[in-house]
Design an enzyme around this catalytic site. Structure first.
Site, PDB file in Angstrom:
ATOM      1  N   GLU A   1      60.827  -3.583  26.149  1.00 16.20           N
ATOM      2  CA  GLU A   1      60.056  -2.447  26.659  1.00 16.20           C
ATOM      3  C   GLU A   1      60.710  -1.152  26.196  1.00 16.20           C
ATOM      4  OE1 GLU A   1      57.859  -1.554  30.810  1.00 16.20           O
ATOM      5  OE2 GLU A   1      60.039  -1.582  30.961  1.00 16.20           O
TER       6      GLU A   1
ATOM      7  N   TYR B   1      54.428   4.885  25.504  1.00 16.09           N
ATOM      8  CA  TYR B   1      54.936   3.613  26.041  1.00 16.09           C
ATOM      9  C   TYR B   1      54.631   2.499  25.057  1.00 16.09           C
ATOM     10  CZ  TYR B   1      55.285  -0.669  28.769  1.00 16.09           C
ATOM     11  OH  TYR B   1      55.612  -1.930  29.191  1.00 16.09           O
TER      12      TYR B   1
END
Length: 397
Positions: free
Chosen positions: A206, A118
């Protein structure tokens, strides 16, 4: 402003962020042609909507509950799956039960995933600096990781005077367990991502998941980008990427009327001038036991037609059981607002209780206009009185 995944990847690719090859498609035939141009033998079909959880979602009415992200292994499968996705309603944890119609797909080359990570970049309001976050728990919601295993989230605060430094990117790369050439690829990826964020006036970037392939490449398998609406005047090309079909219709109508509007889940519609007063109004409604149905700031110089537009937007929400108008007349005169309220109430045929609190310039003239209107308007003396009366008028909490 939000954009679709494929648009985010196109923008990031322009800054040197590594992304898989892919192409958007608006029809089944376009999807097949895109897959053929990419070459096979495996592709990924991705529904393009402004909501997360697409892969774990399902299409309404599909007994097999197949998701909005699918791996396909032939052009015939591309045609079949694209036909079952385009024009159908995808339901995810973020869309709610109503779901969202899929109007476009993204056809992407498949990659051999070794690890899922991530990476996110956003503004940390506590420090007024950009914050890059990384985690080995890719593919999961970062909120879930923060709740269950917060120690797995790595954070780097970026000094705006010098920007993101290579040593900071290396620290995150080491923390993610990247090795060998992966470290260099990861550092290059993060610095390019930071450059895209700052130059495009993004509010969020993101990458979830950020993947390491079996060959050791570091690639953005998914990408989300949001932008600061107040900076879009500097980026007309990005403004053109907006998909109005993904926006709430009421928010689109409000923007066209130059109103600041955000739909919420409560039952009391609010029309206020000034963002700070609007926030205080929502807070006191909660304090008195109910919930606001919206944030609506008409600004400091609203015209009567904007007041009418605001009433139409508020009352179009079936959840609204009462309306509170809270105006402090500084630049805006209370008598003009009162005239707009009267016009709007008559024009929309308001069927729910209306509480009005006026204060400021020409307040007595404004109150007199409301009194003489013959309309069923509940006057309030102050903010607390207004909150109590509107909660009582809609039948309590």
């Amino acid at each position: 402003m939000n954009i679709h995944e494929y648009q985010a990847k196109q923008l990031l690719d322009g800054y040197g962020v590594a992304v898989p090859r892919g192409a958007p498609a608006f029809t089944v035939d376009e999807a097949v042609r895109a897959a053929a141009s990419l070459g096979g033998p495996v592709w990924v079909l991705k529904s393009q909507i402004h909501a997360g959880g697409r892969g774990a979602g399902h299409f309404a009415g599909d007994p097999q509950k197949r998701g909005g992200v699918r791996v396909v292994k032939s052009l015939d499968e591309v045609r079949s799956d694209a036909g079952s996705m385009l024009g159908h309603v995808l339901v995810t944890r973020q869309t709610g039960a109503a779901g969202r119609e899929v109007k476009r797909l993204y056809i992407e080359e498949a990659c051999d995933i070794a690890r899922e990570l991530y990476l996110g970049l956003l503004l940390d309001r506590a420090t007024s600096r950009l914050l890059m976050m990384a985690s080995t728990e890719g593919g999961m919601d970062i909120e879930e990781v923060a709740e269950k295993t917060p120690e797995k989230i790595l954070k780097i605060s970026i000094d705006p005077a010098v920007g993101m430094m290579p040593f900071q990117a290396r620290r995150l790369a080491f923390g993610l367990g990247l090795q060998g050439k992966q470290i260099g690829s990861g550092v290059e990826f993060m610095l390019a991502m930071y450059q895209a964020f700052t130059e495009l006036d993004a509010s969020v970037v993101e990458i979830n998941p950020l993947v390491v392939t079996a060959a050791g490449d570091v690639i953005a398998l998914d990408a989300k980008m949001n932008f600061d609406d107040n900076a879009l005047y500097r980026h007309p090309a990005i403004r053109e990427l907006n998909d109005p079909h993904e926006d709430d219709p009421a928010e689109v109508e409000a923007a066209e009327a130059d109103l600041n509007f955000i739909k919420l889940d409560g039952s009391i519609g609010c029309m206020v001038n000034g963002a700070g007063l609007a926030m205080a109004t929502m807070d006191i409604i909660k304090l008195y036991g109910s919930s606001p149905a919206n944030f609506l700031d008409v600004g400091g110089s609203a015209k009567a037609e904007q007041v009418v537009a605001a009433f139409k937007i508020i009352t179009s929400d079936p959840n609204v059981k009462a309306v509170l108008v809270n105006i402090f007349g500084g630049i805006m005169r209370c008598d003009l607002i009162a005239a707009g309220i009267i016009t709007a109430t008559r024009e929309v045929g308001l069927k729910v209780p209306l509480v009005v609190r006026l204060e400021g310039t020409n307040v007595e003239q404004g109150k007199a206009l409301l009194d003489r209107s013959g309309l069923n308007i509940i006057a309030a003396d102050d903010l607390a009185d207004a909150a109590q009366k509107v909660v009582d008028a809609q039948g309590g909490s």
